[in-house]
Each structure stands twice: as C-alpha cells, then as structure tokens.
Design a protein around this motif. Sequence first.
Motif, PDB file in Angstrom:
ATOM      1  N   UNK A  19      -6.179  -3.748 -14.400  1.00 31.10           N
ATOM      2  CA  UNK A  19      -6.050  -4.259 -15.500  1.00 31.10           C
ATOM      3  C   UNK A  19      -4.950  -3.529 -15.992  1.00 31.10           C
ATOM      4  N   UNK A  20      -4.032  -2.497 -15.125  1.00 29.17           N
ATOM      5  CA  UNK A  20      -2.860  -2.222 -15.778  1.00 29.17           C
ATOM      6  C   UNK A  20      -1.668  -3.048 -15.497  1.00 29.17           C
ATOM      7  N   UNK A  21      -2.014  -3.147 -14.503  1.00 27.48           N
ATOM      8  CA  UNK A  21      -1.228  -4.970 -13.212  1.00 27.48           C
ATOM      9  C   UNK A  21      -1.118  -5.776 -14.822  1.00 27.48           C
ATOM     10  N   UNK A  22      -2.341  -6.290 -15.231  1.00 25.19           N
ATOM     11  CA  UNK A  22      -2.274  -7.749 -15.920  1.00 25.19           C
ATOM     12  C   UNK A  22      -1.850  -7.420 -17.141  1.00 25.19           C
ATOM     13  N   UNK A  23      -2.165  -6.041 -17.677  1.00 25.46           N
ATOM     14  CA  UNK A  23      -1.700  -6.288 -18.937  1.00 25.46           C
ATOM     15  C   UNK A  23      -0.346  -5.672 -19.560  1.00 25.46           C
ATOM     16  N   UNK A  24       0.287  -5.345 -17.870  1.00 21.35           N
ATOM     17  CA  UNK A  24       1.930  -5.289 -18.011  1.00 21.35           C
ATOM     18  C   UNK A  24       2.291  -6.484 -17.681  1.00 21.35           C
ATOM     19  N   UNK A  25       1.783  -7.589 -18.097  1.00 20.20           N
ATOM     20  CA  UNK A  25       2.332  -8.503 -17.724  1.00 20.20           C
ATOM     21  C   UNK A  25       3.010  -9.560 -18.768  1.00 20.20           C
ATOM     22  N   UNK A  26       2.474  -8.643 -19.707  1.00 20.26           N
ATOM     23  CA  UNK A  26       2.702  -9.220 -21.034  1.00 20.26           C
ATOM     24  C   UNK A  26       3.786  -9.054 -21.467  1.00 20.26           C
ATOM     25  N   UNK A  27       4.300 -10.024 -22.303  1.00 16.62           N
ATOM     26  CA  UNK A  27       6.222  -9.688 -22.313  1.00 16.62           C
ATOM     27  C   UNK A  27       7.217  -8.809 -20.958  1.00 16.62           C
ATOM     28  N   UNK A  28       6.972  -8.819 -19.794  1.00 11.81           N
ATOM     29  CA  UNK A  28       7.427  -8.524 -18.517  1.00 11.81           C
ATOM     30  C   UNK A  28       8.691  -9.214 -18.913  1.00 11.81           C
ATOM     31  N   UNK A  29       9.281  -7.973 -18.471  1.00 15.31           N
ATOM     32  CA  UNK A  29      11.044  -8.298 -18.432  1.00 15.31           C
ATOM     33  C   UNK A  29      11.325  -7.752 -17.287  1.00 15.31           C
ATOM     34  N   UNK A  30      12.286  -8.953 -16.862  1.00 18.22           N
ATOM     35  CA  UNK A  30      12.833  -8.806 -15.160  1.00 18.22           C
ATOM     36  C   UNK A  30      13.177  -7.388 -14.719  1.00 18.22           C
ATOM     37  N   UNK A  31      13.692  -6.242 -15.515  1.00 22.77           N
ATOM     38  CA  UNK A  31      13.928  -5.568 -14.711  1.00 22.77           C
ATOM     39  C   UNK A  31      12.477  -4.462 -14.767  1.00 22.77           C
ATOM     40  N   UNK A  32      11.167  -4.697 -15.084  1.00 23.18           N
ATOM     41  CA  UNK A  32       9.982  -4.221 -14.578  1.00 23.18           C
ATOM     42  C   UNK A  32       9.629  -3.301 -15.672  1.00 23.18           C
ATOM     43  N   UNK A  33      10.196  -3.449 -17.210  1.00 21.11           N
ATOM     44  CA  UNK A  33       9.651  -3.112 -18.520  1.00 21.11           C
ATOM     45  C   UNK A  33       8.815  -4.392 -18.962  1.00 21.11           C
ATOM     46  N   UNK A  34       8.379  -3.728 -20.408  1.00 23.12           N
ATOM     47  CA  UNK A  34       8.471  -5.116 -21.535  1.00 23.12           C
ATOM     48  C   UNK A  34       8.833  -4.638 -22.283  1.00 23.12           C
ATOM     49  N   UNK A  35       8.348  -6.142 -23.300  1.00 23.66           N
ATOM     50  CA  UNK A  35       9.300  -6.744 -24.687  1.00 23.66           C
ATOM     51  C   UNK A  35       8.147  -7.238 -25.209  1.00 23.66           C
ATOM     52  N   UNK A  36       7.712  -6.270 -25.865  1.00 19.43           N
ATOM     53  CA  UNK A  36       6.447  -6.960 -27.232  1.00 19.43           C
ATOM     54  C   UNK A  36       6.212  -6.423 -28.469  1.00 19.43           C
ATOM     55  N   UNK A  37       7.218  -6.066 -29.226  1.00 20.52           N
ATOM     56  CA  UNK A  37       7.217  -5.787 -30.514  1.00 20.52           C
ATOM     57  C   UNK A  37       6.129  -5.831 -31.276  1.00 20.52           C
ATOM     58  N   UNK A  38       5.785  -5.135 -32.104  1.00 17.53           N
ATOM     59  CA  UNK A  38       4.519  -5.615 -33.264  1.00 17.53           C
ATOM     60  C   UNK A  38       4.778  -6.435 -33.950  1.00 17.53           C
ATOM     61  N   UNK A  39       3.572  -6.992 -33.274  1.00 13.12           N
ATOM     62  CA  UNK A  39       3.083  -8.859 -34.557  1.00 13.12           C
ATOM     63  C   UNK A  39       4.201  -9.998 -33.724  1.00 13.12           C
ATOM     64  N   UNK A  40       4.515  -9.747 -32.611  1.00 16.46           N
ATOM     65  CA  UNK A  40       5.209 -10.676 -31.893  1.00 16.46           C
ATOM     66  C   UNK A  40       4.309 -11.584 -31.126  1.00 16.46           C
ATOM     67  N   UNK A  41       4.633 -12.604 -30.501  1.00 12.13           N
ATOM     68  CA  UNK A  41       3.441 -13.916 -29.942  1.00 12.13           C
ATOM     69  C   UNK A  41       2.803 -13.129 -29.173  1.00 12.13           C
ATOM     70  N   UNK A  42       4.358 -12.566 -28.194  1.00 10.66           N
ATOM     71  CA  UNK A  42       3.610 -11.258 -26.828  1.00 10.66           C
ATOM     72  C   UNK A  42       2.229 -10.301 -27.452  1.00 10.66           C
ATOM     73  N   UNK A  43       2.520  -9.396 -28.466  1.00  7.82           N
ATOM     74  CA  UNK A  43       1.576  -8.681 -28.965  1.00  7.82           C
ATOM     75  C   UNK A  43       0.610  -9.439 -28.971  1.00  7.82           C
ATOM     76  N   UNK A  44       0.478 -10.406 -29.646  1.00  9.59           N
ATOM     77  CA  UNK A  44      -0.779 -10.828 -29.920  1.00  9.59           C
ATOM     78  C   UNK A  44      -1.604 -11.854 -28.845  1.00  9.59           C
ATOM     79  N   UNK A  45      -0.504 -12.090 -27.892  1.00  8.13           N
ATOM     80  CA  UNK A  45      -1.386 -12.615 -26.210  1.00  8.13           C
ATOM     81  C   UNK A  45      -1.988 -11.242 -25.915  1.00  8.13           C
ATOM     82  N   UNK A  46      -1.386 -10.014 -25.489  1.00 10.74           N
ATOM     83  CA  UNK A  46      -2.252  -8.480 -24.901  1.00 10.74           C
ATOM     84  C   UNK A  46      -3.327  -8.248 -25.946  1.00 10.74           C
TER      85      UNK A  46
END
Length: 425
Positions: A19-46
């Motif tokens: 599940x953590x791997x699935x959650x980490x896919x939302x807003x995933x960045x190429x260098x292994x992080x995430x970009x999902x600031x509050x209220x953005x589409x990636x935040x909505x998806x997660x």
Amino acid sequence: MTHASPSAQEERDAAFLEDFAALSAFGATPAGGVERQAGTAADGEQRAWLHRWLTDRGFEVHYDGLGNQFGLCTLRPGAPYVLSGSHLDSQPLGGRYDGAYGVLASAHAAHRAVQQWSSPATSPQYNVAVVNWFNEEGSRFKPSMMGSSVFTGKLPAETALATTDRAGTTVESALREIGALGDYAGPDVAAYAEIHIEQGRDLENAGRTIGVVGSTWAARKYQVVVRGEQSHTGSTVMADRRDALLGASLLVVAVRELAEQSTDIPLHTSVSEMSVEPNSPVVVAREVRLHVDLRSPDEALLDAAAKKLAEAVPGIEERASIAVEQVQTHGWGVAPFPSAGVELAAQAADKLGLSHQTVMTIAGHDSVNMKDVAPSIMLFVPSVEGISHNEGEFTHEQDVCAGTDLLTEVLHRLMAGGLDSGTGE
Ligand code: GLV
Ligand code: MN
Ligand code: MN
C-alpha cells in the motif's frame, strides 16, 4: 521443495509495504520523491485512493469544512473516537514518507486494532478514526498545520479558506476543485495519536527504532517585507539605489549569523521563501518578501534571537536604503506531550520488544495542535541521515513496519481507555 507459508506478521508487513508503494505513486517524481502540494490534482487523487481504501474496510469517510478527511470505524455507537493520522500533502519535490507514512500507518493500525477487538468480539471504550489533515506542509498555502489549526480552534476557518497561493487561488476554491470541501463537524476525540519519520538523526545515531515525543521545540515564523525603489540596473548611480534585494540579502546573512552565534544551545534559523518584485534582469528590485523561520528548544534563547534580529534591522535599512516590515505569522512554544501518553507508548514498545527513547520534535506536526485539545501521543521512526523535505527521504522497511505495529498496539490501548486512568494499561 516446499516453501514455508508466510507468517501473519509477514503478511501484515507485505500488505503495508504494498500500500505504501501504491500511495507513493501519486505525484511521484523521477528522483524517487513526491510532489503533491495541498489541494492540487495529485492531492485529490491520493485522497480518493485513501477514501476507497477506508470504505473497502468498513470505515465511513467524511470531509469537514477545511478538507480534513476522516475515516470512522464505530464499534460503540455514541462513544468518542481515538483519532490517528497525519497528512498526505507534500512539499515541492518532497519525500515519500513525511506525513504519508503516518496516514497509512494509522489506516493499517486502526484496521488491525478493529480486527483485534472483533475476534473474539469485545467492545472497546472508544471508537477509532483515521485522519488526513489538510495542508500540514504550508508550502502552497501558509501557515503550516492549517487543517489541524482550524480543527483545534487556533485559526478561524474563514481566514484559512480565504488564504491564497502565489497564483491567487484560495484554499476554498482549491478544495472545491478536488471535491474535498465538506460539512462534517469532525468526531468527538477521546485521544489522538500520530506517527511520523523523525526528520533528524538522533534515533539513527542512537541505534533505536522508536522515538516517543516528550515535548516540542519552540518555533517562530515571520513574514518580512523589504521595500526599496524600482530603478534601472545599469543607469542608476550606485548612491541613488534603494535595492530591496540587497536589504533582503543582508537579512539572510543576519538570520544565519543568529544560529552561528548560538554555540551552547541549538538554534536553527532559515530564510525559507523569497519573492522578488519585479524580478526583471534589468530592474533593481522594489520589493522582496521573505519568510523567516527560527526554532530552538529554549524559548528564552528564541526571544533573544528575535530581539537580536530586530536590532540588526536599522543598520540593514540604512546600508541598503530600504525599509523592513516584519510580522510574526505563526509559532508555537516548548510544550510537553502528556507524560501518561509517553508512558503508554513506552510500555507498548517494551511489549513489542522495540528499542525506544524520549525525543523532542523540532518539526511541527498536527499533533502539536491536537495535544492542546486531547491527550496525544507522538511517535517517530528513524530517518536515514535525517534527510527530509527532500526526494531522498528514506526509512528502512523494518522501521516502517515496526512503527505500524507499535501504532496498532497504542491505538488498541487508547481504545481501551488507556489514557483515562493515566496508567498506560
Ligand atoms: C511544519 O511542518 C513545520 O515544521 O513548520
Ligand atoms: Mn510532516
Ligand atoms: Mn513536512
């Protein structure tokens, strides 16, 4: 050749990591992080993913008027809830663990605790609920810990909803856009628990798996506006310049020097955000806005640092021919978490054979707000090299899984009323 079937523990760990791997896919960045600031589409998806995860396991999901997302499991109708959570929003180019680990660990731990109460069927003192607080990070919309600040009555909802990002979008319209604006009043909270990565090196250095937070460092955050005068970078003679960027640069150095001068007691200082107007290559800046962040485990030292900074301002104003306006926008003090909660968590860790120590939290967390309205427990797992607010954030799988096991035990004890008597049992 036969293979031994996985143990129940191995199955629990595997389910969490999957599940953590699935959650980490939302807003995933190429260098292994995430970009999902509050209220953005990636935040909505997660949030939609968490909504489904919770409803699939029998939780009822509700959103309050500030986009805080609650998943409730009611075993004793009418009783208050043990609430556990953190935040799914991230910094720009943030790490996978900051906040998200705590929300997912809460979801798994709450679900496991419910299963423990259900077989054999016994009735806890309290129900359990999971929360994903809106905008803990405070990167797109200031201040940080916004959702829990409104929930705990520290920030008026109208003020939060009217807050804009740099593009002028309000919190209210961002929440509407991702379908997260509700009217749920929130559960009646009997106790609160949160688990988070440490974001520091103490646990790693000590070789311990769990930090039980005993108190907070103090923090002060300031919005500073440096006002100069817009002029031509080439033709304006040096003596005529009122360069806001020069004033801001001198402030950046002054803020850093505060920390360098504090050798006995730690003081962490940053200028963490800056906007330059008009930000043209051929214009001396007329205005710079910057954000100053001061933290220390000693409030008197923080007061003295704030005073020193204020004393440095007139010299900076004179040198750069600018004017500085400074307003404190957010902060918190050195404040303890209830000792009964620290004791409960330590006993739970002992039962599971997990090494632990009491630590302070330097970072802000939603628990820093919640501890003022409900008995609260804050737990840490180690961060490799203390890296955080960075795509390279990492916590070893065994620590991630141990923390989730401990949170399960803590929630089970809290649901039994473990903090009512203060004994921890
Ligand atoms: C919030 O995360 C803070 O540490 O300010
Ligand atoms: Mn966090
Ligand atoms: Mn953070």
